[in-house]
Scaffold this motif. Structure first.
Motif, PDB file in Angstrom:
ATOM      1  N   THR A 154      10.948  -0.340  -8.550  1.00 38.29           N
ATOM      2  CA  THR A 154      12.290  -0.415  -9.121  1.00 38.29           C
ATOM      3  C   THR A 154      12.727  -1.859  -9.238  1.00 38.29           C
ATOM      4  N   ALA A 155      13.069  -2.272 -10.470  1.00 37.55           N
ATOM      5  CA  ALA A 155      13.562  -3.623 -10.707  1.00 37.55           C
ATOM      6  C   ALA A 155      15.080  -3.594 -10.774  1.00 37.55           C
ATOM      7  N   GLU A 156      15.725  -4.312  -9.836  1.00 41.48           N
ATOM      8  CA  GLU A 156      17.178  -4.479  -9.849  1.00 41.48           C
ATOM      9  C   GLU A 156      17.477  -5.727 -10.674  1.00 41.48           C
ATOM     10  N   LEU A 157      18.027  -5.540 -11.884  1.00 37.06           N
ATOM     11  CA  LEU A 157      18.204  -6.640 -12.816  1.00 37.06           C
ATOM     12  C   LEU A 157      19.455  -7.443 -12.495  1.00 37.06           C
ATOM     13  N   SER A 158      19.359  -8.767 -12.633  1.00 32.80           N
ATOM     14  CA  SER A 158      20.463  -9.645 -12.276  1.00 32.80           C
ATOM     15  C   SER A 158      21.695  -9.393 -13.133  1.00 32.80           C
ATOM     16  N   GLY A 159      21.486  -8.923 -14.349  1.00 30.56           N
ATOM     17  CA  GLY A 159      22.616  -8.660 -15.236  1.00 30.56           C
ATOM     18  C   GLY A 159      23.195  -7.272 -15.091  1.00 30.56           C
ATOM     19  N   GLY A 160      22.674  -6.523 -14.132  1.00 31.85           N
ATOM     20  CA  GLY A 160      23.127  -5.155 -13.935  1.00 31.85           C
ATOM     21  C   GLY A 160      22.117  -4.153 -14.472  1.00 31.85           C
ATOM     22  N   GLY A 161      22.063  -2.987 -13.857  1.00 35.79           N
ATOM     23  CA  GLY A 161      21.136  -1.956 -14.278  1.00 35.79           C
ATOM     24  C   GLY A 161      19.802  -2.071 -13.563  1.00 35.79           C
ATOM     25  N   THR A 162      18.980  -1.047 -13.746  1.00 32.06           N
ATOM     26  CA  THR A 162      17.657  -1.010 -13.124  1.00 32.06           C
ATOM     27  C   THR A 162      16.607  -0.577 -14.146  1.00 32.06           C
ATOM     28  N   ALA A 163      15.367  -0.854 -13.818  1.00 26.04           N
ATOM     29  CA  ALA A 163      14.228  -0.386 -14.615  1.00 26.04           C
ATOM     30  C   ALA A 163      13.167   0.085 -13.641  1.00 26.04           C
ATOM     31  N   GLU A 164      12.558   1.244 -13.921  1.00 24.43           N
ATOM     32  CA  GLU A 164      11.575   1.816 -13.012  1.00 24.43           C
ATOM     33  C   GLU A 164      10.207   1.895 -13.672  1.00 24.43           C
ATOM     34  N   LEU A 165       9.175   1.767 -12.842  1.00 28.59           N
ATOM     35  CA  LEU A 165       7.791   1.918 -13.275  1.00 28.59           C
ATOM     36  C   LEU A 165       7.076   2.803 -12.268  1.00 28.59           C
ATOM     37  N   ARG A 166       6.523   3.924 -12.751  1.00 27.74           N
ATOM     38  CA  ARG A 166       5.782   4.825 -11.874  1.00 27.74           C
ATOM     39  C   ARG A 166       4.296   4.512 -12.026  1.00 27.74           C
ATOM     40  N   LEU A 167       3.661   4.133 -10.937  1.00 24.73           N
ATOM     41  CA  LEU A 167       2.260   3.744 -10.969  1.00 24.73           C
ATOM     42  C   LEU A 167       1.345   4.960 -10.980  1.00 24.73           C
ATOM     43  N   ALA A 168       0.158   4.764 -11.528  1.00 26.05           N
ATOM     44  CA  ALA A 168      -0.852   5.814 -11.480  1.00 26.05           C
ATOM     45  C   ALA A 168      -1.330   5.983 -10.043  1.00 26.05           C
ATOM     46  N   ARG A 169      -1.893   7.146  -9.741  1.00 23.21           N
ATOM     47  CA  ARG A 169      -2.363   7.405  -8.383  1.00 23.21           C
ATOM     48  C   ARG A 169      -3.417   6.367  -7.995  1.00 23.21           C
ATOM     49  N   GLY A 170      -3.255   5.758  -6.847  1.00 19.19           N
ATOM     50  CA  GLY A 170      -4.201   4.755  -6.366  1.00 19.19           C
ATOM     51  C   GLY A 170      -3.851   3.334  -6.758  1.00 19.19           C
ATOM     52  N   GLU A 171      -2.955   3.142  -7.726  1.00 18.52           N
ATOM     53  CA  GLU A 171      -2.548   1.787  -8.108  1.00 18.52           C
ATOM     54  C   GLU A 171      -1.618   1.193  -7.055  1.00 18.52           C
ATOM     55  N   ARG A 172      -1.733  -0.102  -6.840  1.00 14.22           N
ATOM     56  CA  ARG A 172      -0.836  -0.789  -5.917  1.00 14.22           C
ATOM     57  C   ARG A 172      -0.372  -2.083  -6.563  1.00 14.22           C
ATOM     58  N   PRO A 173       0.852  -2.484  -6.317  1.00 15.82           N
ATOM     59  CA  PRO A 173       1.358  -3.716  -6.946  1.00 15.82           C
ATOM     60  C   PRO A 173       0.676  -4.949  -6.385  1.00 15.82           C
ATOM     61  N   SER A 174       0.393  -5.908  -7.275  1.00 17.40           N
ATOM     62  CA  SER A 174      -0.243  -7.159  -6.879  1.00 17.40           C
ATOM     63  C   SER A 174       0.735  -8.315  -6.831  1.00 17.40           C
TER      64      SER A 174
END
Length: 428
Positions: free
Chosen positions: A113-133
Motif C-alpha cells: 500500500t502506497a500512502e501518497l503525499s498528496g492524499g489517497g492510496t494505491a495498492e498492489l497485490r503481489l503474485a504468490r511467492g513474490e516479495r518486495p525488493s
C-alpha cells in the motif's frame, strides 16, 4: 530484427532448455559505475534485497579457463526465497507518484500500500511467492516498486503497472544501495562464482540495459558486491581492436562490381560471373578482376564483399559464403596479371571460416571489423561472454593472425541495440 538478434534469440531459447530448474539460486549483487540518484529512498531494514527467479542464462568460457554452467535458477512460477527481504510491516520511503515529495509504501502479506503525499492510496497485490525488493530509480520522474522479477510504475490514474525489461531473461533481480535496478547472470570461473550485471533505465513502458561491473556473491543474508576493477564486467578495452562487425554490403553474381580504393590500387574493378544457383560446382562462378579470371571452388553461392585490401604490390578481394549458421571468407589477391588465393595460417585452430552448433562444433564468428581487418571469435554458443579472438592482417599473399587471447564480449547488450561493450576480461 537483425540476423544477430535472431541468432541470439535462438541461442537463448536453446540454452534455456539446458536448465532443470531444480536447484535453488544463491543470493545476488550490488553497486556499479552508473549513478543516477533522483530522490530519497529509505528502507527501515539495512539491506538491499535480491530476488532469484525467472529464466537463467549461463555463459561458457574457452581458452584455458575452466568454466561450468552456473546453478540453475528457479523455474517461473516457483520463486526462490531471497536471502534478504523486506519484511511485512516495514515502510519504504520514496517518490512513487512523481510529485517530488516522498511517499510511504507498507507491506502486509501480499498487499503493498502506497500512502501518497498528496492524499489517497494505491495498492498492489503481489503474485504468490513474490516479495518486495525496494524502490528503484531508473531515471524517470518517479521511483519504481520492485517485487519478484517485476518492476511496477504508478500511473497517473493511481494504478501500478508492470514495466518491461525488454526480452532479456533475468536470473537475478535486485535493487542496490543506490536504488538502481539491476539484473545478473551467474558464471563460475576457476571455481569462483561471479555475476555479470546489467543496470536498467528508461522513462517509458520498456526499460533498457547497460553493462555494469562484475559482482561477487555476498555472505549469508547480504547481497553480492562489485569486484574486479571499476570497468564494466567485460574489463578494459585497452589495445583491443573493434570487436563489432563493420556494416559492409556484398555483391552477388550479376549484381554489380566492387571498385578498389587506396593508394596505388584505385579504380580496379572486381565482379562475379557465372551460375546463380544456391549450390555451385568447381569453376561455375568466376572472380573477374581487370582482365584476369579465377574459377571459384564448389560450395554455396558466393558473394563479393564490398571492400578491397592492399596486398603488397597488388590488391585483394574477399568472397563470402553462408552455410546455415556458418559463414566463411576466402581472400583472393590480384597482382596485375593473375588472381591467386591468399594463404591463411590458422591460429589456435581458427581461420576465416566460421561455424555454428549445426556444423558440429563451437560457435565461431568471422567478420570485417570496424577498425579494419578481419576478426574471428570462438565461443561455446552465440551468446557466450568469454571468446577466443584472433585479428587478421594481410601481408602480401598471406593472411597472418594475431592471437588476442580470451576476450569478453557483451553480445546480449549489443543485440538489444544498446552500445556493446568488450574488454580484456579483467576479473582481478
Amino acid at each position: 530484427m537483425t540476423p544477430t538478434e535472431e541468432r541470439l534469440r535462438a541461442a537463448l531459447a536453446a540454452r534455456a532448455d539446458l536448465y532443470d530448474g531444480s536447484r535453488e539460486a544463491p543470493p545476488a549483487p550490488t553497486e556499479t559505475w552508473w549513478h543516477r540518484w533522483r530522490g530519497p529512498v529509505a528502507i527501515a531494514v539495512a539491506a538491499a534485497v535480491v530476488v532469484a527467479a525467472g529464466i537463467g542464462v549461463a555463459f561458457g568460457l574457452t581458452g584455458g579457463r575452466r568454466v561450468q554452467p552456473a546453478p540453475a535458477p528457479a523455474t517461473p512460477g516457483t520463486p526462490t526465497t531471497p536471502s534478504a527481504t523486506v519484511p511485512a510491516g516495514v515502510t519504504l520511503s520514496g517518490d512513487v507518484d512523481g510529485d517530488g515529495v516522498p511517499d510511504t509504501v507498507t507491506t502486509q502479506g501480499r498487499v503493498l500500500t502506497a500512502e501518497l503525499s498528496g492524499g489517497g492510496t494505491a495498492e498492489l497485490r503481489l503474485a504468490r511467492g513474490e516479495r518486495p525488493s525496494g524502490l528503484a530509480d531508473v531515471g524517470g520522474d518517479r521511483l519504481l516498486l520492485v517485487a519478484g522479477v517485476s518492476a511496477y510504475r504508478l500511473g497517473d490514474g493511481g494504478s501500478f503497472r508492470v514495466v518491461a525489461t525488454s526480452w532479456f531473461p533475468p536470473s537475478l533481480v535486485w535493487v542496490d544501495d543506490d536504488a538502481r535496478l539491476l539484473t545478473g547472470v551467474r558464471h563460475e570461473v576457476d571455481g569462483e562464482e561471479y555475476l555479470t550485471a546489467y543496470a536498467w533505465t528508461g522513462r517509458g513502458t520498456e526499460l533498457t540495459p547497460a553493462a555494469d561491473r562484475m559482482h561477487c556473491p555476498g555472505g549469508e543474508g547480504s547481497v553480492p558486491t562489485p569486484c574486479g576493477d571499476g570497468a564494466t564486467f567485460v574489463g578494459e578495452v585497452g589495445d583491443l581492436p573493434e570487436l563489432q562487425p563493420a556494416p559492409v554490403d556484398t555483391v552477388g553474381v550479376g549484381d554489380g562490381e566492387v571498385v578498389s580504393q587506396g593508394a596505388g590500387i584505385d579504380g580496379l574493378t572486381a565482379r562475379l560471373e557465372g551460375s546463380t544457383e544456391p549450390e555451385v560446382g568447381d569453376g561455375d562462378v568466376e572472380l573477374v578482376v581487370g582482365g584476369a579470371r579465377y574459377g571459384l571452388p564448389a560450395g554455396g553461392a558466393p558473394a563479393l564483399l564490398q571492400a578491397s585490401f592492399p596486398a603488397g604490390d597488388g590488391v585483394a578481394f574477399a568472397v563470402t559464403r553462408s552455410f546455415g549458421d556458418s559463414t566463411a571468407y576466402d581472400v583472393y589477391r590480384y597482382d596485375g596479371s593473375g588472381i591467386e588465393p591468399v594463404t591463411v595460417e590458422a591460429v589456435r585452430g581458427l581461420d576465416l571460416h566460421g561455424g555454428g552448433p549445426a556444423a558440429g562444433g563451437p560457435f565461431t564468428d568471422v567478420f570485417l571489423s570496424g577498425s579494419g581487418g578481419f576478426v574471428t571469435l570462438r565461443s561455446q554458443s552465440g551468446i557466450d561472454l568469454y571468446q577466443d579472438a584472433v585479428q587478421w592482417r594481410l601481408e602480401g599473399d598471406r593472411m597472418v593472425g594475431t592471437d588476442l587471447g580470451t576476450v569478453c564480449l557483451d553480445t546480449l547488450v549489443d543485440a538489444l541495440d544498446v552500445p556493446g561493450a568488450y574488454g580484456d576480461c579483467g576479473l582481478g
